[in-house]
Motif scaffolding. Sequence first.
Motif, PDB file in Angstrom:
ATOM      1  N   MET A  84      20.330   5.915   1.479  1.00 19.93           N
ATOM      2  CA  MET A  84      19.632   5.140   0.437  1.00 19.93           C
ATOM      3  C   MET A  84      18.657   4.176   1.093  1.00 19.93           C
ATOM      4  SD  MET A  84      21.224   2.764  -2.579  1.00 19.93           S
ATOM      5  CE  MET A  84      20.162   1.892  -3.718  1.00 19.93           C
ATOM      6  N   LEU A  85      17.432   4.175   0.636  1.00 21.50           N
ATOM      7  CA  LEU A  85      16.404   3.320   1.203  1.00 21.50           C
ATOM      8  C   LEU A  85      16.615   1.874   0.763  1.00 21.50           C
ATOM      9  CD1 LEU A  85      13.746   3.334   2.848  1.00 21.50           C
ATOM     10  CD2 LEU A  85      12.546   3.477   0.663  1.00 21.50           C
ATOM     11  N   THR A  86      16.773   0.988   1.737  1.00 21.60           N
ATOM     12  CA  THR A  86      17.000  -0.418   1.421  1.00 21.60           C
ATOM     13  C   THR A  86      15.838  -1.305   1.835  1.00 21.60           C
ATOM     14  OG1 THR A  86      18.143  -0.748   3.528  1.00 21.60           O
ATOM     15  CG2 THR A  86      19.492  -0.167   1.619  1.00 21.60           C
ATOM     16  N   THR A  87      14.873  -0.746   2.561  1.00 29.93           N
ATOM     17  CA  THR A  87      13.723  -1.536   2.991  1.00 29.93           C
ATOM     18  C   THR A  87      12.789  -1.771   1.804  1.00 29.93           C
ATOM     19  OG1 THR A  87      12.815   0.562   3.758  1.00 29.93           O
ATOM     20  CG2 THR A  87      13.749  -0.895   5.415  1.00 29.93           C
ATOM     21  N   PRO A  88      12.105  -2.917   1.790  1.00 31.62           N
ATOM     22  CA  PRO A  88      11.303  -3.290   0.610  1.00 31.62           C
ATOM     23  C   PRO A  88       9.938  -2.616   0.565  1.00 31.62           C
ATOM     24  CG  PRO A  88      11.218  -5.030   2.236  1.00 31.62           C
ATOM     25  CD  PRO A  88      12.149  -3.990   2.792  1.00 31.62           C
ATOM     26  N   VAL A  89       9.917  -1.293   0.481  1.00 32.49           N
ATOM     27  CA  VAL A  89       8.664  -0.554   0.339  1.00 32.49           C
ATOM     28  C   VAL A  89       8.639   0.056  -1.051  1.00 32.49           C
ATOM     29  CG1 VAL A  89       7.300   1.412   1.117  1.00 32.49           C
ATOM     30  CG2 VAL A  89       8.454  -0.029   2.782  1.00 32.49           C
ATOM     31  N   ARG A  90       7.496  -0.053  -1.716  1.00 33.18           N
ATOM     32  CA  ARG A  90       7.395   0.503  -3.062  1.00 33.18           C
ATOM     33  C   ARG A  90       5.940   0.903  -3.316  1.00 33.18           C
ATOM     34  NH1 ARG A  90       6.935  -4.846  -3.131  1.00 33.18           N
ATOM     35  NH2 ARG A  90       5.460  -5.847  -4.548  1.00 33.18           N
ATOM     36  N   GLN A  91       5.743   1.770  -4.277  1.00 32.59           N
ATOM     37  CA  GLN A  91       4.387   2.099  -4.701  1.00 32.59           C
ATOM     38  C   GLN A  91       3.881   0.983  -5.600  1.00 32.59           C
ATOM     39  OE1 GLN A  91       3.640   6.123  -5.941  1.00 32.59           O
ATOM     40  NE2 GLN A  91       2.135   5.453  -7.467  1.00 32.59           N
ATOM     41  N   LEU A  92       2.681   0.511  -5.310  1.00 27.33           N
ATOM     42  CA  LEU A  92       2.127  -0.610  -6.048  1.00 27.33           C
ATOM     43  C   LEU A  92       1.348  -0.122  -7.267  1.00 27.33           C
ATOM     44  CD1 LEU A  92       0.851  -2.758  -3.046  1.00 27.33           C
ATOM     45  CD2 LEU A  92       3.058  -2.865  -4.209  1.00 27.33           C
ATOM     46  N   GLY A  93       1.365  -0.939  -8.305  1.00 26.20           N
ATOM     47  CA  GLY A  93       0.649  -0.624  -9.532  1.00 26.20           C
ATOM     48  C   GLY A  93      -0.422  -1.642  -9.835  1.00 26.20           C
ATOM     49  N   GLU A  94      -1.130  -1.413 -10.919  1.00 27.83           N
ATOM     50  CA  GLU A  94      -2.291  -2.227 -11.266  1.00 27.83           C
ATOM     51  C   GLU A  94      -1.932  -3.703 -11.458  1.00 27.83           C
ATOM     52  OE1 GLU A  94      -6.393  -2.515 -11.700  1.00 27.83           O
ATOM     53  OE2 GLU A  94      -5.140  -0.837 -11.061  1.00 27.83           O
ATOM     54  N   SER A  95      -0.712  -3.997 -11.851  1.00 25.02           N
ATOM     55  CA  SER A  95      -0.328  -5.395 -12.054  1.00 25.02           C
ATOM     56  C   SER A  95      -0.358  -6.206 -10.765  1.00 25.02           C
ATOM     57  CB  SER A  95       1.075  -5.472 -12.669  1.00 25.02           C
ATOM     58  OG  SER A  95       2.048  -4.951 -11.780  1.00 25.02           O
ATOM     59  N   GLU A  96      -0.348  -5.519  -9.620  1.00 28.90           N
ATOM     60  CA  GLU A  96      -0.368  -6.216  -8.327  1.00 28.90           C
ATOM     61  C   GLU A  96      -1.721  -6.116  -7.632  1.00 28.90           C
ATOM     62  OE1 GLU A  96       3.656  -6.179  -6.165  1.00 28.90           O
ATOM     63  OE2 GLU A  96       3.611  -4.265  -7.247  1.00 28.90           O
ATOM     64  N   ARG A  97      -2.727  -5.718  -8.387  1.00 26.62           N
ATOM     65  CA  ARG A  97      -4.043  -5.509  -7.773  1.00 26.62           C
ATOM     66  C   ARG A  97      -4.592  -6.783  -7.137  1.00 26.62           C
ATOM     67  NH1 ARG A  97      -9.110  -2.312 -10.545  1.00 26.62           N
ATOM     68  NH2 ARG A  97     -10.703  -2.823  -8.997  1.00 26.62           N
ATOM     69  N   ARG A  98      -4.458  -7.911  -7.789  1.00 30.98           N
ATOM     70  CA  ARG A  98      -4.993  -9.155  -7.226  1.00 30.98           C
ATOM     71  C   ARG A  98      -4.325  -9.482  -5.895  1.00 30.98           C
ATOM     72  NH1 ARG A  98      -5.148 -15.179 -10.105  1.00 30.98           N
ATOM     73  NH2 ARG A  98      -6.236 -16.229  -8.390  1.00 30.98           N
ATOM     74  N   ALA A  99      -3.026  -9.309  -5.818  1.00 32.09           N
ATOM     75  CA  ALA A  99      -2.313  -9.582  -4.572  1.00 32.09           C
ATOM     76  C   ALA A  99      -2.776  -8.639  -3.471  1.00 32.09           C
ATOM     77  CB  ALA A  99      -0.810  -9.456  -4.792  1.00 32.09           C
ATOM     78  N   VAL A 100      -2.996  -7.385  -3.818  1.00 31.94           N
ATOM     79  CA  VAL A 100      -3.478  -6.413  -2.839  1.00 31.94           C
ATOM     80  C   VAL A 100      -4.866  -6.797  -2.341  1.00 31.94           C
ATOM     81  CG1 VAL A 100      -4.215  -4.017  -2.528  1.00 31.94           C
ATOM     82  CG2 VAL A 100      -2.068  -4.523  -3.703  1.00 31.94           C
ATOM     83  N   GLU A 101      -5.755  -7.155  -3.246  1.00 23.49           N
ATOM     84  CA  GLU A 101      -7.112  -7.528  -2.850  1.00 23.49           C
ATOM     85  C   GLU A 101      -7.104  -8.768  -1.967  1.00 23.49           C
ATOM     86  OE1 GLU A 101      -9.635  -5.677  -6.617  1.00 23.49           O
ATOM     87  OE2 GLU A 101      -8.935  -7.761  -6.705  1.00 23.49           O
ATOM     88  N   GLN A 102      -6.266  -9.734  -2.271  1.00 23.29           N
ATOM     89  CA  GLN A 102      -6.170 -10.930  -1.439  1.00 23.29           C
ATOM     90  C   GLN A 102      -5.657 -10.584  -0.048  1.00 23.29           C
ATOM     91  OE1 GLN A 102      -3.656 -13.411  -3.913  1.00 23.29           O
ATOM     92  NE2 GLN A 102      -5.415 -14.430  -4.853  1.00 23.29           N
ATOM     93  N   VAL A 139      -9.487   1.086   2.563  1.00 24.88           N
ATOM     94  CA  VAL A 139      -8.531   0.865   1.472  1.00 24.88           C
ATOM     95  C   VAL A 139      -9.139  -0.065   0.427  1.00 24.88           C
ATOM     96  CG1 VAL A 139      -6.211   0.103   0.875  1.00 24.88           C
ATOM     97  CG2 VAL A 139      -6.635   1.184   3.100  1.00 24.88           C
ATOM     98  N   ALA A 140      -9.818  -1.111   0.888  1.00 26.22           N
ATOM     99  CA  ALA A 140     -10.433  -2.069  -0.037  1.00 26.22           C
ATOM    100  C   ALA A 140     -11.469  -1.407  -0.927  1.00 26.22           C
ATOM    101  CB  ALA A 140     -11.066  -3.215   0.748  1.00 26.22           C
ATOM    102  N   GLU A 141     -12.272  -0.484  -0.372  1.00 23.07           N
ATOM    103  CA  GLU A 141     -13.274   0.208  -1.174  1.00 23.07           C
ATOM    104  C   GLU A 141     -12.610   1.041  -2.266  1.00 23.07           C
ATOM    105  OE1 GLU A 141     -17.262   2.689  -0.193  1.00 23.07           O
ATOM    106  OE2 GLU A 141     -15.400   3.696   0.367  1.00 23.07           O
ATOM    107  N   ARG A 142     -11.531   1.730  -1.919  1.00 23.03           N
ATOM    108  CA  ARG A 142     -10.862   2.582  -2.897  1.00 23.03           C
ATOM    109  C   ARG A 142     -10.200   1.756  -3.988  1.00 23.03           C
ATOM    110  NH1 ARG A 142      -8.723   6.582   1.843  1.00 23.03           N
ATOM    111  NH2 ARG A 142     -10.237   8.254   1.524  1.00 23.03           N
ATOM    112  N   VAL A 143      -9.575   0.651  -3.608  1.00 23.43           N
ATOM    113  CA  VAL A 143      -8.940  -0.207  -4.603  1.00 23.43           C
ATOM    114  C   VAL A 143      -9.985  -0.792  -5.537  1.00 23.43           C
ATOM    115  CG1 VAL A 143      -7.652  -2.351  -4.938  1.00 23.43           C
ATOM    116  CG2 VAL A 143      -6.912  -0.714  -3.202  1.00 23.43           C
ATOM    117  N   ALA A 144     -11.110  -1.241  -4.989  1.00 24.89           N
ATOM    118  CA  ALA A 144     -12.170  -1.806  -5.820  1.00 24.89           C
ATOM    119  C   ALA A 144     -12.734  -0.777  -6.783  1.00 24.89           C
ATOM    120  CB  ALA A 144     -13.285  -2.367  -4.927  1.00 24.89           C
TER     121      ALA A 144
END
Length: 279
Positions: A1-19, A31-36
């Motif tokens: 069972m995976l216990t490390t804090p890795v997850r697929q990110l969604g649009e609700s976390e876009r601001r955190a990703v961009e920062q 990555v920044a170009e694709r997210v934008a």
Amino acid sequence: MLTTPVRQLGESERRAVEQLLDLDPYAGAQVAERVAARGLGWWRSEGRVLGYGSRRNLESVCWLGGNLTPVLATEPAIAAYADLLAGQERLCSSIVGRADAVLGLWERLASTWGPARDVRPNQPLLATDTVPAVAPDPQVRHVRRGEVDRLFPAAVAMYTEEVGVSPLAEDDGRGYYRRVQDLVRAGRAYVRFVDGEVVFKAELAVVTRRTAQVQGVWVAPEWRGRGIAAAAMAAVVRDALHRFAPTVSLYVNDFNRAARRVYERCGFRPMGTLATVLF
């Protein structure tokens, strides 16, 4: 069972990703170009963005698509990404990013994802925010839309020489042709023609609000050693700074001393080291 804090990110976390991506604007530019452009919704993108850390404290992201690109990946993040990815089929054609993260991932993934076709452990990452002191070549200009077919053979030659395989091997090059065509339409492809033949080319393969990243720099073999590259690159850098972004960046193989001298003459400064694993 995976216990490390890795997850697929969604649009609700876009601001955190961009920062987060703003903290490493050169190594994380792709990555920044694709997210934008497409956000974090997996159904609208060509890949997924994985995140390491809590929702309140996102520490690192990793793009998983045609390439695998870790950004701001510490040792714990590298280990966590590797734990997740080792159980998945490899779909990416390369791993590229900061050298410590890429080589750390590859050390953990080689037994399940290997073998690699090539590992390039030392690729200087360079950037500049200054118009080059070198006089620009006035014959370097944007490729016009009707000139894609004239540019394409040079693009194929560059890709084959740089990557070690032909872009025509997959789907007869249709996808690569569309990529070249898109860059031309966006005004991000540069060329110098002599008697109708391409003697120099380069593209702004990635453009973000922080940087324009140059790739695909190529001088025709019969023109190498004639001293045209520095003035041609100066023209590209000058235009990119004027029209696209406040900095221009690129990365280069450490063994390509001729190219590194050209970039130094054009004012590029070291911003760290990347590595690439090619499959």
